[in-house]
Motif scaffolding. Structure first.
Motif, PDB file in Angstrom:
ATOM      1  N   MET A 107     -40.290 -42.236  48.247  1.00  0.00           N
ATOM      2  CA  MET A 107     -39.409 -41.804  47.530  1.00  0.00           C
ATOM      3  C   MET A 107     -38.467 -40.966  48.575  1.00  0.00           C
ATOM      4  O   MET A 107     -39.219 -40.196  49.190  1.00  0.00           O
ATOM      5  CB  MET A 107     -39.745 -40.901  46.316  1.00  0.00           C
ATOM      6  CG  MET A 107     -39.057 -39.476  45.944  1.00  0.00           C
ATOM      7  SD  MET A 107     -38.972 -39.096  44.415  1.00  0.00           S
ATOM      8  CE  MET A 107     -37.511 -39.619  43.746  1.00  0.00           C
ATOM      9  N   ARG A 147     -38.835 -45.220  43.905  1.00  0.00           N
ATOM     10  CA  ARG A 147     -39.610 -45.152  42.642  1.00  0.00           C
ATOM     11  C   ARG A 147     -40.001 -43.649  42.509  1.00  0.00           C
ATOM     12  O   ARG A 147     -40.465 -43.061  43.306  1.00  0.00           O
ATOM     13  CB  ARG A 147     -40.649 -46.073  42.694  1.00  0.00           C
ATOM     14  CG  ARG A 147     -40.363 -47.392  42.667  1.00  0.00           C
ATOM     15  CD  ARG A 147     -41.586 -48.394  43.076  1.00  0.00           C
ATOM     16  NE  ARG A 147     -42.782 -48.193  41.902  1.00  0.00           N
ATOM     17  CZ  ARG A 147     -42.752 -48.823  41.066  1.00  0.00           C
ATOM     18  NH1 ARG A 147     -41.914 -49.698  40.571  1.00  0.00           N
ATOM     19  NH2 ARG A 147     -43.501 -48.746  40.187  1.00  0.00           N
ATOM     20  N   ILE A 148     -39.984 -43.278  41.273  1.00  0.00           N
ATOM     21  CA  ILE A 148     -40.517 -42.126  40.654  1.00  0.00           C
ATOM     22  C   ILE A 148     -41.790 -42.340  39.655  1.00  0.00           C
ATOM     23  O   ILE A 148     -41.577 -42.647  38.701  1.00  0.00           O
ATOM     24  CB  ILE A 148     -39.513 -40.968  40.015  1.00  0.00           C
ATOM     25  CG1 ILE A 148     -38.234 -40.780  41.043  1.00  0.00           C
ATOM     26  CG2 ILE A 148     -40.133 -39.608  39.691  1.00  0.00           C
ATOM     27  CD1 ILE A 148     -37.168 -40.144  40.407  1.00  0.00           C
ATOM     28  N   ASP A 149     -42.950 -42.402  40.303  1.00  0.00           N
ATOM     29  CA  ASP A 149     -44.159 -42.602  39.587  1.00  0.00           C
ATOM     30  C   ASP A 149     -45.140 -41.584  39.863  1.00  0.00           C
ATOM     31  O   ASP A 149     -44.979 -40.601  40.319  1.00  0.00           O
ATOM     32  CB  ASP A 149     -44.666 -44.128  39.883  1.00  0.00           C
ATOM     33  CG  ASP A 149     -44.818 -44.291  41.385  1.00  0.00           C
ATOM     34  OD1 ASP A 149     -44.863 -43.228  42.080  1.00  0.00           O
ATOM     35  OD2 ASP A 149     -44.627 -45.370  41.808  1.00  0.00           O
ATOM     36  N   ALA A 182     -44.223 -38.389  41.957  1.00  0.00           N
ATOM     37  CA  ALA A 182     -43.848 -37.441  41.353  1.00  0.00           C
ATOM     38  C   ALA A 182     -44.121 -36.036  41.806  1.00  0.00           C
ATOM     39  O   ALA A 182     -43.143 -34.998  41.879  1.00  0.00           O
ATOM     40  CB  ALA A 182     -44.210 -37.670  39.956  1.00  0.00           C
ATOM     41  N   PHE A 229     -41.196 -35.405  44.462  1.00  0.00           N
ATOM     42  CA  PHE A 229     -40.111 -35.144  43.725  1.00  0.00           C
ATOM     43  C   PHE A 229     -39.986 -33.754  43.159  1.00  0.00           C
ATOM     44  O   PHE A 229     -39.135 -32.818  43.322  1.00  0.00           O
ATOM     45  CB  PHE A 229     -39.963 -35.975  42.531  1.00  0.00           C
ATOM     46  CG  PHE A 229     -38.865 -35.892  41.469  1.00  0.00           C
ATOM     47  CD1 PHE A 229     -37.613 -35.481  42.108  1.00  0.00           C
ATOM     48  CD2 PHE A 229     -39.187 -36.031  40.285  1.00  0.00           C
ATOM     49  CE1 PHE A 229     -36.560 -35.346  41.049  1.00  0.00           C
ATOM     50  CE2 PHE A 229     -38.164 -35.892  39.431  1.00  0.00           C
ATOM     51  CZ  PHE A 229     -36.792 -35.607  39.554  1.00  0.00           C
ATOM     52  N   PHE A 241     -29.544 -40.550  40.051  1.00  0.00           N
ATOM     53  CA  PHE A 241     -30.516 -41.452  40.109  1.00  0.00           C
ATOM     54  C   PHE A 241     -29.896 -42.764  40.743  1.00  0.00           C
ATOM     55  O   PHE A 241     -30.505 -43.681  40.415  1.00  0.00           O
ATOM     56  CB  PHE A 241     -31.080 -41.449  38.734  1.00  0.00           C
ATOM     57  CG  PHE A 241     -31.798 -40.821  38.307  1.00  0.00           C
ATOM     58  CD1 PHE A 241     -33.192 -40.940  38.267  1.00  0.00           C
ATOM     59  CD2 PHE A 241     -31.536 -39.486  37.622  1.00  0.00           C
ATOM     60  CE1 PHE A 241     -34.293 -40.077  37.946  1.00  0.00           C
ATOM     61  CE2 PHE A 241     -32.516 -38.601  37.251  1.00  0.00           C
ATOM     62  CZ  PHE A 241     -33.739 -38.786  37.315  1.00  0.00           C
ATOM     63  N   VAL A 280     -32.536 -45.065  42.310  1.00  0.00           N
ATOM     64  CA  VAL A 280     -34.076 -45.038  41.620  1.00  0.00           C
ATOM     65  C   VAL A 280     -33.809 -46.342  40.828  1.00  0.00           C
ATOM     66  O   VAL A 280     -33.055 -46.655  39.779  1.00  0.00           O
ATOM     67  CB  VAL A 280     -34.042 -43.893  40.882  1.00  0.00           C
ATOM     68  CG1 VAL A 280     -35.465 -44.056  40.315  1.00  0.00           C
ATOM     69  CG2 VAL A 280     -34.040 -42.667  41.593  1.00  0.00           C
ATOM     70  N   ILE A 331     -38.762 -45.095  36.946  1.00  0.00           N
ATOM     71  CA  ILE A 331     -39.269 -43.969  36.626  1.00  0.00           C
ATOM     72  C   ILE A 331     -40.318 -44.270  35.713  1.00  0.00           C
ATOM     73  O   ILE A 331     -40.202 -44.960  34.439  1.00  0.00           O
ATOM     74  CB  ILE A 331     -38.094 -43.141  36.127  1.00  0.00           C
ATOM     75  CG1 ILE A 331     -38.860 -41.675  36.132  1.00  0.00           C
ATOM     76  CG2 ILE A 331     -37.678 -43.324  34.989  1.00  0.00           C
ATOM     77  CD1 ILE A 331     -37.579 -40.442  35.939  1.00  0.00           C
ATOM     78  N   GLY A 378     -42.714 -38.962  36.449  1.00  0.00           N
ATOM     79  CA  GLY A 378     -41.361 -38.609  36.724  1.00  0.00           C
ATOM     80  C   GLY A 378     -40.933 -37.722  35.805  1.00  0.00           C
ATOM     81  O   GLY A 378     -39.927 -36.904  35.705  1.00  0.00           O
ATOM     82  N   LEU A 379     -40.887 -38.609  34.362  1.00  0.00           N
ATOM     83  CA  LEU A 379     -40.457 -38.017  33.189  1.00  0.00           C
ATOM     84  C   LEU A 379     -40.812 -36.550  32.969  1.00  0.00           C
ATOM     85  O   LEU A 379     -40.174 -35.503  32.384  1.00  0.00           O
ATOM     86  CB  LEU A 379     -40.620 -38.840  31.994  1.00  0.00           C
ATOM     87  CG  LEU A 379     -39.548 -40.238  32.099  1.00  0.00           C
ATOM     88  CD1 LEU A 379     -40.229 -41.160  30.854  1.00  0.00           C
ATOM     89  CD2 LEU A 379     -38.355 -39.959  32.035  1.00  0.00           C
ATOM     90  N   VAL A 384     -33.961 -47.651  34.496  1.00  0.00           N
ATOM     91  CA  VAL A 384     -34.028 -46.348  34.163  1.00  0.00           C
ATOM     92  C   VAL A 384     -33.374 -45.884  32.965  1.00  0.00           C
ATOM     93  O   VAL A 384     -34.002 -44.956  32.285  1.00  0.00           O
ATOM     94  CB  VAL A 384     -33.682 -45.619  35.505  1.00  0.00           C
ATOM     95  CG1 VAL A 384     -33.536 -43.864  35.237  1.00  0.00           C
ATOM     96  CG2 VAL A 384     -34.417 -45.913  36.618  1.00  0.00           C
TER      97      VAL A 384
END
Length: 112
Positions: free
Chosen positions: A1, A19-21, A25, A28, A47, A50, A53, A57-58, A84
Motif C-alpha cells: 500500500m 489493497r487495505i487489508d 491496515a 495505513f 481511495f 484502492v 478494502i 481497513g474499515l 470498495v
C-alpha cells in the motif's frame, strides 16, 4: 500500500493506492497518525487507487473517524471504486462518512 500526503492549509489529503487489508491496515493507520497535525480541521481519504478494502481497513477508518470527531475534525472520503463502494454500502459505512465522487468535490464540500 502506498500513501501520498498533500496539505492545503488546514485540510490534509491522503491519496491511497493498493489493497487495505489485515497486512496493510497497520501501515495505513500509522500513515494517518504521522500525517495529522493538531491544526488540521479536515482529513480527506482519496481511495482512487484502492481496489480492495477488508475489515481491518474499515476498522482503521472507524476508529480514526471517531477520534477525529472527538477533536471536531471532519473525515471525508472520495473516489471509491465500485468494489470498495460496495463494501461501504454493505457495511453501512456510506452512512457514517461523507463520500464524494472526486477529490475536488471532497475539497469543495469542506470549503477548501
Amino acid at each position: 500500500m502506498e500513501v501520498t500526503v498533500e496539505r492545503n492549509d488546514d485540510v490534509l489529503s491522503l491519496g491511497l493506492k493498493g489493497r487495505i487489508d489485515y497486512t496493510t491496515a497497520p501501515a495505513f493507520d500509522e500513515a494517518v497518525e504521522r500525517a495529522m497535525t493538531e491544526t488540521d480541521r479536515a482529513l480527506i481519504l482519496d481511495f482512487e487507487g484502492v481496489a480492495f478494502i477488508g475489515s481491518a481497513g474499515l476498522r482503521v477508518i472507524l476508529l480514526r473517524g471517531k477520534a477525529l470527531q472527538d477533536r471536531d475534525v471532519e473525515l471525508v472520503l472520495c473516489a471509491l471504486s465500485d468494489p470498495v463502494r460496495g463494501v461501504f454500502q454493505v457495511t453501512g459505512f456510506d452512512q457514517l462518512f461523507p463520500i464524494h465522487a472526486t477529490a475536488a468535490d471532497a475539497r469543495a464540500s469542506l470549503g477548501a
